[in-house]
Motif scaffolding. Structure first.
Motif, PDB file in Angstrom:
ATOM      1  N   GLU A  75       5.441  23.520 -17.937  1.00 54.27           N
ATOM      2  CA  GLU A  75       5.664  24.962 -17.985  1.00 54.27           C
ATOM      3  C   GLU A  75       4.915  25.626 -16.833  1.00 54.27           C
ATOM      4  O   GLU A  75       3.833  26.183 -16.988  1.00 54.27           O
ATOM      5  N   THR A  76       5.495  25.551 -15.658  1.00 57.59           N
ATOM      6  CA  THR A  76       4.898  26.148 -14.476  1.00 57.59           C
ATOM      7  C   THR A  76       5.995  26.667 -13.562  1.00 57.59           C
ATOM      8  O   THR A  76       7.112  26.133 -13.549  1.00 57.59           O
ATOM      9  N   ASP A  77       5.694  27.708 -12.822  1.00 51.91           N
ATOM     10  CA  ASP A  77       6.635  28.256 -11.850  1.00 51.91           C
ATOM     11  C   ASP A  77       6.396  27.683 -10.456  1.00 51.91           C
ATOM     12  O   ASP A  77       7.084  28.068  -9.507  1.00 51.91           O
ATOM     13  N   LEU A  78       5.433  26.798 -10.336  1.00 53.36           N
ATOM     14  CA  LEU A  78       5.097  26.236  -9.036  1.00 53.36           C
ATOM     15  C   LEU A  78       5.928  24.990  -8.755  1.00 53.36           C
ATOM     16  O   LEU A  78       6.370  24.301  -9.671  1.00 53.36           O
ATOM     17  N   PHE A  79       6.127  24.709  -7.481  1.00 42.15           N
ATOM     18  CA  PHE A  79       6.759  23.461  -7.078  1.00 42.15           C
ATOM     19  C   PHE A  79       5.852  22.760  -6.076  1.00 42.15           C
ATOM     20  O   PHE A  79       4.853  23.330  -5.609  1.00 42.15           O
ATOM     21  N   ALA A  80       6.179  21.534  -5.763  1.00 43.80           N
ATOM     22  CA  ALA A  80       5.356  20.744  -4.849  1.00 43.80           C
ATOM     23  C   ALA A  80       6.253  19.969  -3.900  1.00 43.80           C
ATOM     24  O   ALA A  80       7.403  19.646  -4.224  1.00 43.80           O
ATOM     25  N   THR A  81       5.728  19.691  -2.725  1.00 39.90           N
ATOM     26  CA  THR A  81       6.400  18.807  -1.777  1.00 39.90           C
ATOM     27  C   THR A  81       5.535  17.574  -1.583  1.00 39.90           C
ATOM     28  O   THR A  81       4.309  17.618  -1.760  1.00 39.90           O
ATOM     29  N   CYS A  82       6.156  16.467  -1.216  1.00 40.54           N
ATOM     30  CA  CYS A  82       5.362  15.269  -0.941  1.00 40.54           C
ATOM     31  C   CYS A  82       6.163  14.296  -0.095  1.00 40.54           C
ATOM     32  O   CYS A  82       7.399  14.377  -0.025  1.00 40.54           O
ATOM     33  N   VAL A  99       0.860  -1.183   0.000  1.00 38.26           N
ATOM     34  CA  VAL A  99       0.000   0.000   0.000  1.00 38.26           C
ATOM     35  C   VAL A  99       0.894   1.230   0.000  1.00 38.26           C
ATOM     36  O   VAL A  99       1.862   1.303   0.772  1.00 38.26           O
ATOM     37  N   ALA A 100       0.582   2.192  -0.855  1.00 43.63           N
ATOM     38  CA  ALA A 100       1.315   3.461  -0.888  1.00 43.63           C
ATOM     39  C   ALA A 100       0.483   4.536  -0.213  1.00 43.63           C
ATOM     40  O   ALA A 100      -0.702   4.699  -0.513  1.00 43.63           O
ATOM     41  N   LEU A 101       1.101   5.260   0.703  1.00 43.24           N
ATOM     42  CA  LEU A 101       0.485   6.416   1.358  1.00 43.24           C
ATOM     43  C   LEU A 101       1.179   7.668   0.828  1.00 43.24           C
ATOM     44  O   LEU A 101       2.408   7.746   0.841  1.00 43.24           O
ATOM     45  N   VAL A 102       0.399   8.631   0.379  1.00 38.13           N
ATOM     46  CA  VAL A 102       0.968   9.837  -0.214  1.00 38.13           C
ATOM     47  C   VAL A 102       0.311  11.055   0.410  1.00 38.13           C
ATOM     48  O   VAL A 102      -0.906  11.085   0.607  1.00 38.13           O
ATOM     49  N   ILE A 103       1.125  12.054   0.717  1.00 38.45           N
ATOM     50  CA  ILE A 103       0.607  13.356   1.119  1.00 38.45           C
ATOM     51  C   ILE A 103       1.493  14.412   0.496  1.00 38.45           C
ATOM     52  O   ILE A 103       2.702  14.204   0.332  1.00 38.45           O
ATOM     53  N   GLY A 104       0.894  15.524   0.067  1.00 35.45           N
ATOM     54  CA  GLY A 104       1.682  16.534  -0.621  1.00 35.45           C
ATOM     55  C   GLY A 104       1.051  17.899  -0.546  1.00 35.45           C
ATOM     56  O   GLY A 104      -0.077  18.077  -0.079  1.00 35.45           O
ATOM     57  N   ASP A 105       1.812  18.881  -1.025  1.00 37.26           N
ATOM     58  CA  ASP A 105       1.378  20.271  -0.969  1.00 37.26           C
ATOM     59  C   ASP A 105       1.995  21.010  -2.150  1.00 37.26           C
ATOM     60  O   ASP A 105       3.216  21.015  -2.311  1.00 37.26           O
ATOM     61  N   VAL A 106       1.147  21.603  -2.988  1.00 37.86           N
ATOM     62  CA  VAL A 106       1.619  22.426  -4.099  1.00 37.86           C
ATOM     63  C   VAL A 106       1.679  23.873  -3.630  1.00 37.86           C
ATOM     64  O   VAL A 106       0.777  24.360  -2.939  1.00 37.86           O
ATOM     65  N   GLN A 107       2.732  24.561  -4.005  1.00 39.41           N
ATOM     66  CA  GLN A 107       2.913  25.959  -3.636  1.00 39.41           C
ATOM     67  C   GLN A 107       1.744  26.799  -4.132  1.00 39.41           C
ATOM     68  O   GLN A 107       1.282  26.655  -5.253  1.00 39.41           O
ATOM     69  N   GLY A 108       1.257  27.698  -3.271  1.00 38.93           N
ATOM     70  CA  GLY A 108       0.232  28.646  -3.680  1.00 38.93           C
ATOM     71  C   GLY A 108      -1.162  28.250  -3.248  1.00 38.93           C
ATOM     72  O   GLY A 108      -1.420  27.118  -2.823  1.00 38.93           O
ATOM     73  N   HIS A 109      -2.084  29.225  -3.348  1.00 45.49           N
ATOM     74  CA  HIS A 109      -3.499  29.021  -3.036  1.00 45.49           C
ATOM     75  C   HIS A 109      -4.327  29.653  -4.147  1.00 45.49           C
ATOM     76  O   HIS A 109      -4.798  30.784  -4.035  1.00 45.49           O
ATOM     77  N   ASN A 110      -4.496  28.937  -5.221  1.00 47.75           N
ATOM     78  CA  ASN A 110      -5.295  29.428  -6.337  1.00 47.75           C
ATOM     79  C   ASN A 110      -5.687  28.245  -7.201  1.00 47.75           C
ATOM     80  O   ASN A 110      -5.316  27.097  -6.925  1.00 47.75           O
ATOM     81  N   ALA A 111      -6.442  28.539  -8.263  1.00 47.99           N
ATOM     82  CA  ALA A 111      -6.904  27.459  -9.132  1.00 47.99           C
ATOM     83  C   ALA A 111      -5.738  26.755  -9.804  1.00 47.99           C
ATOM     84  O   ALA A 111      -5.787  25.544 -10.048  1.00 47.99           O
ATOM     85  N   GLY A 112      -4.656  27.497 -10.114  1.00 44.73           N
ATOM     86  CA  GLY A 112      -3.482  26.864 -10.718  1.00 44.73           C
ATOM     87  C   GLY A 112      -2.847  25.846  -9.804  1.00 44.73           C
ATOM     88  O   GLY A 112      -2.454  24.754 -10.235  1.00 44.73           O
ATOM     89  N   ALA A 113      -2.749  26.189  -8.508  1.00 43.74           N
ATOM     90  CA  ALA A 113      -2.181  25.243  -7.540  1.00 43.74           C
ATOM     91  C   ALA A 113      -3.066  24.011  -7.406  1.00 43.74           C
ATOM     92  O   ALA A 113      -2.569  22.878  -7.327  1.00 43.74           O
ATOM     93  N   ALA A 114      -4.390  24.217  -7.384  1.00 44.75           N
ATOM     94  CA  ALA A 114      -5.300  23.076  -7.260  1.00 44.75           C
ATOM     95  C   ALA A 114      -5.220  22.183  -8.486  1.00 44.75           C
ATOM     96  O   ALA A 114      -5.237  20.947  -8.384  1.00 44.75           O
ATOM     97  N   THR A 115      -5.127  22.792  -9.668  1.00 40.14           N
ATOM     98  CA  THR A 115      -5.022  21.995 -10.894  1.00 40.14           C
ATOM     99  C   THR A 115      -3.731  21.190 -10.909  1.00 40.14           C
ATOM    100  O   THR A 115      -3.731  19.992 -11.255  1.00 40.14           O
TER     101      THR A 115
END
Length: 644
Positions: free
Chosen positions: A374-381, A324-340
Motif C-alpha cells: 500500500e504505497t504510491d511510490l515506485f522504484a527503478t532498478c 554474482v548479482a549486481l543491483v542498483i536502484g532508486d525509489v521515487q521521492g526524498h523522504n523517510a518513506g522512500a528510504a524505508t
C-alpha cells in the motif's frame, strides 16, 4: 552648491573623513562614497533637497574612512535659497559624533551577524560566523567557541587554528574538549555560565591557568543563552591591555544572545543530519563482499539540500556456482518513506536472488511485491547476473539507466537493450533479459540518475559523459575512478555508483551433477556416481569420507522430502563441495542428544563431523544442503589444471 555638487570643505572636516586636502577633488560624491550604505538614502535627501523647504537641518550618519575605520559624524546646516526661491546652497558644519553615539558600527555588526547566523546550518557554520563578526572588529588575538554538553564544554572552533597560538595547557585536548573539561574545575568560567551574563576581566586579573593565557591583556567570557539554558560559551582574548567601553560590552551581550539561539538550532539540525545519515548508512551495505574473479567498489553521495533522505541503493550479492548479482536502484521521492521502501526492496531482491531465480524472475517477483504494498511510490532498478566462471552476464532493467561498459581495450559502450517498466507500476509486466559479453578487464558501471542528469544536462549526454570518464580512467584503481566520476556530481539529488571489474577466475571449478531417482538402489547409484567422478578428478585419499557424506545427505533428502533430488559435486582448489537439493524448504535440524537405542538422527552429525563447514540455503522453493571437505596437498586432483 546644489546645482553643481561642488563643495568647499576645510581641512578639519576632511580630517574627519580621513582625506588629505591635497587628495580631495571638491566633489560631494567623493564624501558620499564613504557613507555606510544603510545611511546613504537619508543623507542624499539632504544634499539633493528637491522637495525640501528652506531651513535648518541636523543629521547623524556613519562613514567608513579609507583606512577602514568606522565613525559617526553629525551634520548641522541650513539650506539657503537662490534667486528663484529654491534651495541653492547647504551651509553648515560636520563634527565627530562617535562619543555621543554607540559604537560606530555596532548596529551594523549585529545586523551582519544576525544575517550570517540565519543561514548557518551547522554548529561549525555558527562558530565561524561568530568569529567573522567579532574577532577582527574587536581586534582580538584569539576566539574560542564551545558547546555545553552536560558539565563539559566541547570546542567547536578555535581561531586562529594553529595550536601554537594557544596556551600549552590547551594542546592536550586540541579541538576536542575544553582543557580540564568539567566546568566545575574552572570557577571563573562556571560562575559566568551560572549567572548567564558576559564577564570581562581586564589585564592583570588573576584567573585559573586554563583561562589566564587566553587573554593576558584582557579576557571576555560570553555565555551563550538559548531558551532558558546555556548552549555554550565564547572566549575572546587580547594579548595587549585592552579597554572595554560600554558600547563594546553591549555589542558582546547582543552577539552572545544571537549566537546562543543559533547554536541551539544548529545543534538540533546537526542531530537530524546525523539521524538521516545513520538511516541511510544502515539501509546500504556496510561493505562489499570479496568476489571470485572480480573487484567491486561503490559510492553513495546524499543530497546536500535540506534534511532529505533519498531512495538510491546498491547491492552486490554472491550467489551459488560463482555467480554474482549486481543491483542498483532508486525509489521515487526524498523522504523517510522512500528510504524505508528502499530498504524493503533491497532486502526483497536479495532474498529472491539467493533463492536461485534467474534475473527476470527476481525482478518480476520484486515488482509484484511492490505493487501489492500500500504505497504510491515506485522504484527503478537494474539487475545484472554475472557468471564468473564463463564471463557471461544477463541483465534486466526496470525503468532504470542501462549499464555502461568499459572494455579491456579502453573503448566504452552504453548498453542499449529493451527494459521493463518501473517496479510497482504494473503488477503483470514483462522484464526481458539481455546479454552482456565480458572479457577479463571489462568494467561494468551502474549508476542512478543523480550522476547523469541535472537541470543543465539530459540523460543521454550524461551517460556519454560517464562513458568518456570511464574511457579515460585506470581500471586497475576502481576507487580512484569512482571518486573522479563523482567529482562533478549533481548534489541536488542522491547519487549511487557501483563499479565492477571482471578479471576472470584464475582457477575454474570442476562440476558434475546427478539426478537421484526415487528407486530402492538410489543411494547406491549416488555413491557409484560420486566414486566415478572422484576417480576422474584424481581424488583418492578423501574418497571414503566423501562417499559417507553423500550417503547420509542423499538418504536424508529421500526419507524426509518428496519430489526431485539433485546431487552436485564441485572441486575448486583443495576443497570438495558436496550439495544435495530437494523440494522441501524445511532446514534440517541437528539433534541436541541421541539415545543409544535411536535408529535415526545421526546423519547431520556425521556430515558435520566429516566436513570443514556445512550449511543450507533456499533454492527455488526448496533448499540445498551443502558441505565442504578439505583435500590433502598430496592428492593428485586435477582442479589446478582447470584454469580458463
Amino acid at each position: 552648491a546644489m546645482d553643481s555638487g561642488r563643495v568647499e570643505v576645510d581641512a578639519e572636516t576632511l580630517a574627519l573623513f580621513g582625506i588629505r586636502p591635497a587628495d580631495f577633488d571638491g566633489r560631494v560624491e567623493t564624501l558620499l562614497a564613504l557613507t555606510v550604505p544603510e545611511d546613504l538614502p537619508t543623507l542624499m535627501s539632504v544634499v539633493e533637497p528637491d522637495h525640501l523647504s528652506i531651513g535648518d537641518r541636523e543629521l547623524d550618519f556613519r562613514i567608513r574612512r579609507p583606512s577602514g575605520e568606522p565613525r559617526w559624524l553629525r551634520l548641522r546646516g541650513r539650506l539657503l535659497p537662490g534667486g528663484d526661491g529654491h534651495p541653492a546652497r547647504l551651509v553648515g558644519t560636520v563634527s565627530d559624533a562617535s562619543e555621543l553615539r554607540s559604537g560606530v558600527n555596532d548596529v551594523a555588526r549585529v545586523q551582519r551577524l544576525a544575517a550570517a547566523l540565519s543561514t548557518a546550518g551547522t554548529v561549525r557554520d555558527v562558530s565561524h560566523a561568530v568569529v567573522a563578526a567579532l574577532r577582527k572588529p574587536l581586534q582580538a588575538d584569539r576566539i574560542a567557541l564551545a558547546e555545553l554538553e552536560g558539565e563539559r564544554l566541547v570546542v567547536t572552533v578555535l581561531d586562529p587554528p594553529e595550536p601554537d597560538a594557544w596556551p600549552e595547557l590547551w594542546r592536550a585536548e586540541w579541538r576536542s574538549e575544553w582543557p580540564d573539561a568539567p566546568v566545575r574545575t574552572m570557577p571563573t568560567l562556571a560562575a559566568a555560565l551560572r549567572e548567564g551574563r558576559a564577564a570581562i576581566w581586564p589585564s592583570g586579573t588573576t584567573l585559573e591557568p586554563a583561562l589566564a593565557d587566553v587573554g593576558p591583556g584582557g579576557l571576555a567570557v560570553l555565555p551563550l543563552p538559548a531558551g532558558g539554558r546555556m548552549a555554550g560559551a565564547c572566549l575572546i582574548g587580547w594579548d595587549d591591555p585592552h579597554h572595554f567601553g560600554p558600547d563594546e560590552r553591549a555589542l558582546l551581550t547582543a552577539a552572545a544572545g544571537l549566537a546562543g539561539q543559533a547554536l541551539t538550532r544548529a545543534h538540533a539540525l546537526d542531530a537530524e543530519h546525523e539521524l538521516v545519515g545513520m538511516l541511510q548508512r544502515t539501509l546500504l551495505p556496510r561493505r562489499l563482499p570479496r568476489l571470485p574473479g572480480a573487484v567491486a567498489v561503490a559510492r553513495y553521495l546524499p543530497t546536500t539540500s535540506g534534511l532529505e533522505v533519498g531512495g538510491d541503493w546498491y547491492d552486490v550479492i554472491p550467489l551459488p556456482d560463482n555467480h554474482v548479482a549486481l543491483v542498483i536502484g532508486d525509489v521515487q521521492g526524498h523522504n523517510a518513506g522512500a528510504a524505508t521502501l528502499m530498504g524493503q526492496m533491497r532486502t526483497a531482491l536479495r532474498a529472491y536472488a539467493v533463492e536461485g531465480h534467474p534475473p527476470d524472475v527476481v525482478v518480476s517477483l520484486a515488482n509484484r511485491l511492490l505493487a501489492d504494498m500500500e504505497t504510491d511510490l515506485f522504484a527503478t532498478c537494474c539487475y545484472v547476473d554475472i557468471d564468473m566462471e564463463e564471463g557471461s552476464a544477463w541483465y534486466v532493467r526496470a525503468g532504470h539507466l542501462p549499464p555502461v561498459l568499459r572494455h579491456s581495450d579502453g573503448s566504452t559502450e552504453v548498453v542499449d537493450a529493451e527494459g521493463g517498466p518501473p517496479l510497482g507500476v504494473v503488477r503483470q509486466a514483462d522484464f526481458p533479459m539481455s546479454p552482456l559479453g565480458l572479457r577479463p578487464g571489462t568494467v561494468v558501471a551502474l549508476t542512478t540518475d543523480g550522476l547523469v542528469e541535472s537541470a543543465d544536462l539530459d540523460i543521454e549526454d550524461g551517460l556519454d559523459r560517464l562513458a568518456a570518464g570511464l574511457a579515460g580512467s585506470d581500471p586497475a584503481h576502481l576507487g580512484l575512478t569512482a571518486d573522479a566520476l563523482l567529482a562533478d556530481a549533481n548534489r541536488s539529488d542522491d547519487v549511487a555508483l557501483l563499479l565492477t571489474r571482471y578479471d576472470g577466475m584464475a582457477l575454474r571449478p570442476l562440476r558434475e551433477s546427478w539426478t537421484v531417482w526415487r528407486v530402492p538402489e538410489a543411494v547406491r547409484h549416488a555413491r557409484r556416481f560420486t566414486r566415478r567422478v572422484l576417480r576422474a578428478w584424481d581424488v583418492e585419499e578423501e574418497a571414503d569420507a566423501a562417499l559417507l557424506v553423500v550417503s547420509e545427505m542423499v538418504t536424508n533428502a529421500l526419507v524426509h522430502t518428496d519430489g526431485r533430488v539433485r546431487l552436485d559435486l564441485t572441486l575448486v582448489g583443495r576443497r570438495l563441495r558436496i550439495a544435495v537439493a530437494d523440494n522441501s524448504p524445511r532446514t534440517p535440524i541437528k539433534p541436541t542428544s541421541i539415545g543409544w537405542e535411536a535408529t535415526g538422527g545421526r546423519g547431520i552429525l556425521l556430515v558435520e563431523a566429516m566436513s570443514a563447514v556445512w550449511g543450507t540455503v533456499p533454492v527455488s522453493g526448496g533448499k540445498q544442503v551443502w558441505c565442504e571437505l578439505p583435500l590433502s596437498d598430496t592428492g593428485g586432483h586435477r582442479a589446478a589444471d582447470a584454469a580458463p
